[in-house]
Structure formats: C-alpha cells, structure tokens
Design a protein around this motif. Sequence first.
Motif, PDB file in Angstrom:
ATOM      1  N   UNK A 285     -69.930-114.919  47.734  1.00  0.00           N
ATOM      2  CA  UNK A 285     -69.937-115.701  48.980  1.00  0.00           C
ATOM      3  C   UNK A 285     -71.006-116.779  48.912  1.00  0.00           C
ATOM      4  N   UNK A 286     -72.186-116.411  48.395  1.00  0.00           N
ATOM      5  CA  UNK A 286     -73.292-117.381  48.309  1.00  0.00           C
ATOM      6  C   UNK A 286     -72.905-118.562  47.424  1.00  0.00           C
ATOM      7  N   UNK A 287     -72.153-118.263  46.343  1.00  0.00           N
ATOM      8  CA  UNK A 287     -71.708-119.345  45.460  1.00  0.00           C
ATOM      9  C   UNK A 287     -70.793-120.310  46.196  1.00  0.00           C
ATOM     10  N   UNK A 288     -70.126-119.833  47.226  1.00  0.00           N
ATOM     11  CA  UNK A 288     -69.260-120.701  48.032  1.00  0.00           C
ATOM     12  C   UNK A 288     -70.017-121.300  49.220  1.00  0.00           C
ATOM     13  N   UNK A 289     -71.327-121.083  49.269  1.00  0.00           N
ATOM     14  CA  UNK A 289     -72.128-121.678  50.335  1.00  0.00           C
ATOM     15  C   UNK A 289     -72.223-120.836  51.596  1.00  0.00           C
ATOM     16  N   UNK A 290     -71.820-119.558  51.500  1.00  0.00           N
ATOM     17  CA  UNK A 290     -71.888-118.670  52.668  1.00  0.00           C
ATOM     18  C   UNK A 290     -72.992-117.633  52.416  1.00  0.00           C
ATOM     19  N   UNK A 291     -74.081-117.744  53.177  1.00  0.00           N
ATOM     20  CA  UNK A 291     -75.241-116.898  52.918  1.00  0.00           C
ATOM     21  C   UNK A 291     -75.164-115.601  53.712  1.00  0.00           C
ATOM     22  N   UNK A 302     -71.676-112.274  56.810  1.00  0.00           N
ATOM     23  CA  UNK A 302     -71.581-113.634  56.266  1.00  0.00           C
ATOM     24  C   UNK A 302     -71.946-114.648  57.345  1.00  0.00           C
ATOM     25  N   UNK A 303     -72.885-115.552  57.017  1.00  0.00           N
ATOM     26  CA  UNK A 303     -73.327-116.549  58.004  1.00  0.00           C
ATOM     27  C   UNK A 303     -72.749-117.926  57.686  1.00  0.00           C
ATOM     28  N   UNK A 304     -72.161-118.524  58.721  1.00  0.00           N
ATOM     29  CA  UNK A 304     -71.559-119.850  58.567  1.00  0.00           C
ATOM     30  C   UNK A 304     -72.414-120.879  59.292  1.00  0.00           C
ATOM     31  N   UNK A 305     -72.022-122.157  59.167  1.00  0.00           N
ATOM     32  CA  UNK A 305     -72.816-123.232  59.755  1.00  0.00           C
ATOM     33  C   UNK A 305     -72.905-123.080  61.270  1.00  0.00           C
ATOM     34  N   UNK A 306     -71.793-122.720  61.877  1.00  0.00           N
ATOM     35  CA  UNK A 306     -71.775-122.586  63.331  1.00  0.00           C
ATOM     36  C   UNK A 306     -70.577-121.705  63.744  1.00  0.00           C
ATOM     37  N   UNK A 361     -64.427-126.347  54.673  1.00  0.00           N
ATOM     38  CA  UNK A 361     -64.893-125.352  55.621  1.00  0.00           C
ATOM     39  C   UNK A 361     -64.429-125.594  57.042  1.00  0.00           C
ATOM     40  N   UNK A 362     -63.325-126.291  57.192  1.00  0.00           N
ATOM     41  CA  UNK A 362     -62.859-126.588  58.535  1.00  0.00           C
ATOM     42  C   UNK A 362     -61.545-125.895  58.853  1.00  0.00           C
ATOM     43  N   UNK A 363     -60.991-125.205  57.842  1.00  0.00           N
ATOM     44  CA  UNK A 363     -59.750-124.512  58.069  1.00  0.00           C
ATOM     45  C   UNK A 363     -58.542-125.311  57.604  1.00  0.00           C
TER      46      UNK A 363
END
Length: 366
Positions: A285-291, A302-306, A361-363
């Motif tokens: 997930x982190x490799x995809x930018x999801x920390x 999993x934490x997303x931007x908003x 990341x917008x769907x």
Amino acid sequence: MTKIMPQPGILEIAPYVGGASHVEGVSNVIKLSSNENPFGPSDAAKEAFSRAVHELHRYPSTDHAGLRKAIAEVHGLEAGRIVCGVGSDEILSLLCQAYAGPGDEVIHTEHGFAIYKIAALSNGATPVEVRERERVTDVDAILSACTDATKLVFVANPNNPTGTMIGEAELTRLADGLPPQAMLVLDGAYAEYVDGYDGGASLVESRDNVVMTRTFSKLYGLGGLRVGWGYAPVQVIDVINRIRGPFNLSQAALVTAEAAMRDTAWADKCRAENTRLRAWLAEALAEHGVVSDTSTANFVLARFADKAQAEACDTYLQANGLIVRRVASYKLPNCLRITVGDEPGCRRVAHAVGQFMGAGGSGAEP
Ligand SMILES: *Cc1c(COP(=O)(O)O)cnc(C)c1O
C-alpha cells in the motif's frame, strides 16, 4: 400518546453496523471488513462442533469448567478468575451493567471500539470520549479525564480500528493512576497477534482494578460461534456470575472453543501468516502512496489524502469485489480499515488500490 419509554440513554445509541459481506451484482467477493481469520477455525474445532450435534437436547454446562480449564492451561492462568461470554461483547456489557449506571462515567478513547459507548448508554451511564495522540491511546489524557464519577475505563490494546498499541509500562501507569472507584478494562481482542504480549493478564493478577477481555472471534476464526472470555479479580468474577445468564453459552460453542484453544499449532500458523502478510500488505500500500501506522493486529488502517479519496477508493474496491471497512463513524473519515486476508486476498486488494491510485486516486477508470 403512549407513555411507554425505554430507560434513559437507550435512544441515544447509534445502532452498531457490522462489516458488509456482499456487493450487489458482483461475484467472487472477498470480505476484508470484519477482521475475520481468512483461514477459518482449526479442524479440531470443526470436528468438536460436528460431534456436539448429538447432544443438542442437553442443557449446556453453566460453569463452563471445561473451557475455562483449557484457557487456563494454554495461557498459564487461574481458571477461577475466568468468565466466559457470548463473545467478548457480552463480557463488556456485563461489566457496564454491573459497575456503571446513571450518574456514572465510562471512559473510552477517541477511536475506540463502538461497543463501549453502546454498553455505557444501555445502562444509563455517561460515555466520556478521550482524545488519542496521533491514533495512539494517550494515558495522560485518560488520567486527566477521570473524575469521582469514573467507573470504567475501556482501552483496546491493540486498538481497533487504529491497529496501534501501548506498552506494558504505559498500561501499568494507567492502572496505577486511576481513582480508587474506577476499573480498567483491557480489551485484548487482538492480543493473540502480538508476540510476547499477555493481553494484560499479569496486570490483572497483580492489581484489583484491572480486567482483561479476550475473544475466539479473531485469531481462532470463530466469529460466527460467539465466544469470548474475561480474566478478572475473583470478586469481579463473582459479580459477573451473578448477573450473566446461566446458560449463556451453548454446549456446541463451549466444546468448539475448547478444541480451538487447545489447537495451539493452528493458532501459531495463523498468527505467523498474519504477521507475514500484514507486513507485505502495508508495504505494498505504501508503494502506492497509501500510508498506515505500524499495525499490531490483523488489519491495516490505510490513510488517504482526505475523506473523498477514501470513499472513492472504497467504491472502486467494491466494484472489484473487495469489501473493506469505512471508519468515518470512528472519526477516521480519510481511512479505510483493511483486514489482512490470505495471500491471494492481500494481493488482490493491494493490486486494486494500486490501480485506483495509479489512475489519480479519484476513482476514474485506469
Ligand atoms: C472484534 C472485537 C471484539 C470481539 O468481539 P466478540 O464479541 O468477541 O466477537 C472486541 N473488541 C474489539 C476492539 C474488537 O475489534
């Protein structure tokens, strides 16, 4: 107009919503929304359940002696301090029923398990929410929230849905800092996933103000059976035994849980797989930018931007047959809780999150 009204507090309860298990029109669905063991229960447990079918006309044991003995032997505990319940949920509710009522305060943490608030309100007590520090239980914040009215303090360690935990020294500081009329309830639903952690059992044995709750619903793969247990000072066990239903657990549940407890090889295998796959999933997930915070349980938060991105990702995952858990009701609107599945499950969810993030990341379709 009817004058029939429920007890105060009950209408303030927001009903508990469980993890979804199907998506309309999508087949081959993987459920990663309820922190269930992807490998299910041990064969020994399934065999015990099958055998129990021949005894369905008999009332079950009321003292749960066989199951308590198995738990005591496997965990090195005293059987006389163990009480068994219909899931650990029942133990949590019984503790509220016995120790907290109108005018009393029940502390739970900011992102704590929903049942604590429900159990407090069900008994007319006042739930008090205490902030966490960056999604970690904050002992100082809890201690400063305590008043003369505090009766119970619920702390899940590891916590759900954050996956974080605090160490023994912090737990001890919490237990020792509570006012004399308050009891610490350590919810150890995920304790089995933490190597070398006793879930708070030694604190229970050395203090008279600590209770530990445990469950067969997670590592043991028996969420559908409804068996949990508590470990407490004898005077608390005595109180709980006065109010619990004498036949709260069916004989099928008792013998199945006993077999599951004794099959330590299966538990060890499931724990090892969870540790391996949890690390893999968090990194993918982190490799995809999801920390995510380092998880000590069987899920990753999993934490997303908003909030919008988290919801869009959830929608994308659902369309791809992957059910995870939204946690906005836990004050984590920008997060999704993903249960660690088996290897194909982990690969599928990581791949889908990657596709979602890769598409901006917008769907939007990748
Ligand atoms: C899953 C869970 C439980 C267990 O509930 P059962 O009633 O034993 O199935 C308890 N506490 C937390 C924090 C949980 O996530």
